[in-house]
Design a protein around this motif. Structure first.
Motif, PDB file in Angstrom:
ATOM      1  N   GLN A 164       2.175   1.790  -3.471  1.00 23.76           N
ATOM      2  CA  GLN A 164       1.194   2.108  -4.402  1.00 23.76           C
ATOM      3  C   GLN A 164       0.680   3.679  -4.197  1.00 23.76           C
ATOM      4  O   GLN A 164       0.578   4.299  -5.148  1.00 23.76           O
ATOM      5  CB  GLN A 164      -0.084   1.292  -4.292  1.00 23.76           C
ATOM      6  CG  GLN A 164       0.091  -0.335  -4.764  1.00 23.76           C
ATOM      7  CD  GLN A 164      -0.970  -0.972  -4.425  1.00 23.76           C
ATOM      8  OE1 GLN A 164      -1.971  -0.757  -3.642  1.00 23.76           O
ATOM      9  NE2 GLN A 164      -1.327  -2.027  -5.174  1.00 23.76           N
ATOM     10  N   GLN A 165       0.518   4.018  -2.910  1.00 24.14           N
ATOM     11  CA  GLN A 165       0.624   5.402  -2.609  1.00 24.14           C
ATOM     12  C   GLN A 165       1.439   6.401  -3.264  1.00 24.14           C
ATOM     13  O   GLN A 165       1.244   7.483  -3.598  1.00 24.14           O
ATOM     14  CB  GLN A 165      -0.003   5.491  -1.062  1.00 24.14           C
ATOM     15  CG  GLN A 165      -0.876   5.098  -0.548  1.00 24.14           C
ATOM     16  CD  GLN A 165      -1.036   5.113   0.860  1.00 24.14           C
ATOM     17  OE1 GLN A 165      -0.236   5.693   1.539  1.00 24.14           O
ATOM     18  NE2 GLN A 165      -2.366   4.831   1.507  1.00 24.14           N
ATOM     19  N   ALA A 166       2.777   5.973  -3.017  1.00 23.31           N
ATOM     20  CA  ALA A 166       3.937   6.865  -3.322  1.00 23.31           C
ATOM     21  C   ALA A 166       4.035   6.772  -4.806  1.00 23.31           C
ATOM     22  O   ALA A 166       4.157   8.041  -5.736  1.00 23.31           O
ATOM     23  CB  ALA A 166       5.160   6.123  -2.876  1.00 23.31           C
TER      24      ALA A 166
ATOM     25  N   ASN B  41       1.194   6.457  -6.966  1.00 23.01           N
ATOM     26  CA  ASN B  41       0.161   7.009  -7.498  1.00 23.01           C
ATOM     27  C   ASN B  41      -0.228   8.687  -7.160  1.00 23.01           C
ATOM     28  O   ASN B  41      -0.519   9.205  -7.457  1.00 23.01           O
ATOM     29  CB  ASN B  41      -1.207   6.616  -7.115  1.00 23.01           C
ATOM     30  CG  ASN B  41      -1.417   5.104  -7.835  1.00 23.01           C
ATOM     31  OD1 ASN B  41      -0.935   4.801  -8.984  1.00 23.01           O
ATOM     32  ND2 ASN B  41      -1.743   4.201  -6.954  1.00 23.01           N
ATOM     33  N   SER B  42       0.848   9.135  -6.162  1.00 21.46           N
ATOM     34  CA  SER B  42       0.622  10.582  -5.796  1.00 21.46           C
ATOM     35  C   SER B  42       1.532  11.525  -6.796  1.00 21.46           C
ATOM     36  O   SER B  42       2.693  11.133  -6.977  1.00 21.46           O
ATOM     37  CB  SER B  42       1.222  10.584  -4.321  1.00 21.46           C
ATOM     38  OG  SER B  42       2.542  10.354  -4.208  1.00 21.46           O
TER      39      SER B  42
ATOM     40  N   THR C  38       0.989  -1.287   0.047  1.00 20.95           N
ATOM     41  CA  THR C  38      -0.070   0.100  -0.182  1.00 20.95           C
ATOM     42  C   THR C  38       0.858   1.243   0.105  1.00 20.95           C
ATOM     43  O   THR C  38       0.486   2.053  -0.756  1.00 20.95           O
ATOM     44  CB  THR C  38      -0.990  -0.042   1.290  1.00 20.95           C
ATOM     45  OG1 THR C  38      -0.083  -0.164   2.424  1.00 20.95           O
ATOM     46  CG2 THR C  38      -1.983  -1.202   1.030  1.00 20.95           C
ATOM     47  N   ALA C  39       1.921   1.150   0.674  1.00 16.88           N
ATOM     48  CA  ALA C  39       2.863   2.492   0.812  1.00 16.88           C
ATOM     49  C   ALA C  39       3.669   2.696  -0.583  1.00 16.88           C
ATOM     50  O   ALA C  39       3.781   3.841  -1.163  1.00 16.88           O
ATOM     51  CB  ALA C  39       3.698   2.280   2.018  1.00 16.88           C
TER      52      ALA C  39
END
Length: 83
Positions: A70-72, A74-75, A67-68
């Motif tokens: 993916q967040q990095a 996609n941000s 998740t971390a």
């Protein structure tokens, strides 16, 4: 984690381990060191059993948490100054 522990992430018989190239002595020493466990060594009442064993690694591989990442990914990233 040793290659033997990695191979025994699911229960394996001694025949499977020998076919994969591991020596029986290395399997027994891994059991002694508590790297592997013979899951058929005792019955449901805790009595020692004799016969063919199934060996399972005592170390389990934790699934990765992406998740971390993916967040990095996609941000939006700040862009450098352009003149």
């Amino acid at each position: 984690m040793t290659p033997l522990q990695d191979f025994c992430q699911e229960p394996r018989s001694m025949e499977d381990l020998v076919e994969a190239g591991f020596k029986p002595n290395s399997v027994y020493s891994a059991v002694k060191k508590n790297e592997l466990k013979n899951i058929k060594a005792t019955d449901d009442w805790g009595r020692r059993t004799h016969g063919k064993g199934l060996f399972l690694s005592t170390v389990t591989i934790a699934p990765m948490n992406f998740t971390a990442l993916q967040q990095a990914w996609n941000s939006p990233q700040p862009q450098g100054e352009t003149a």
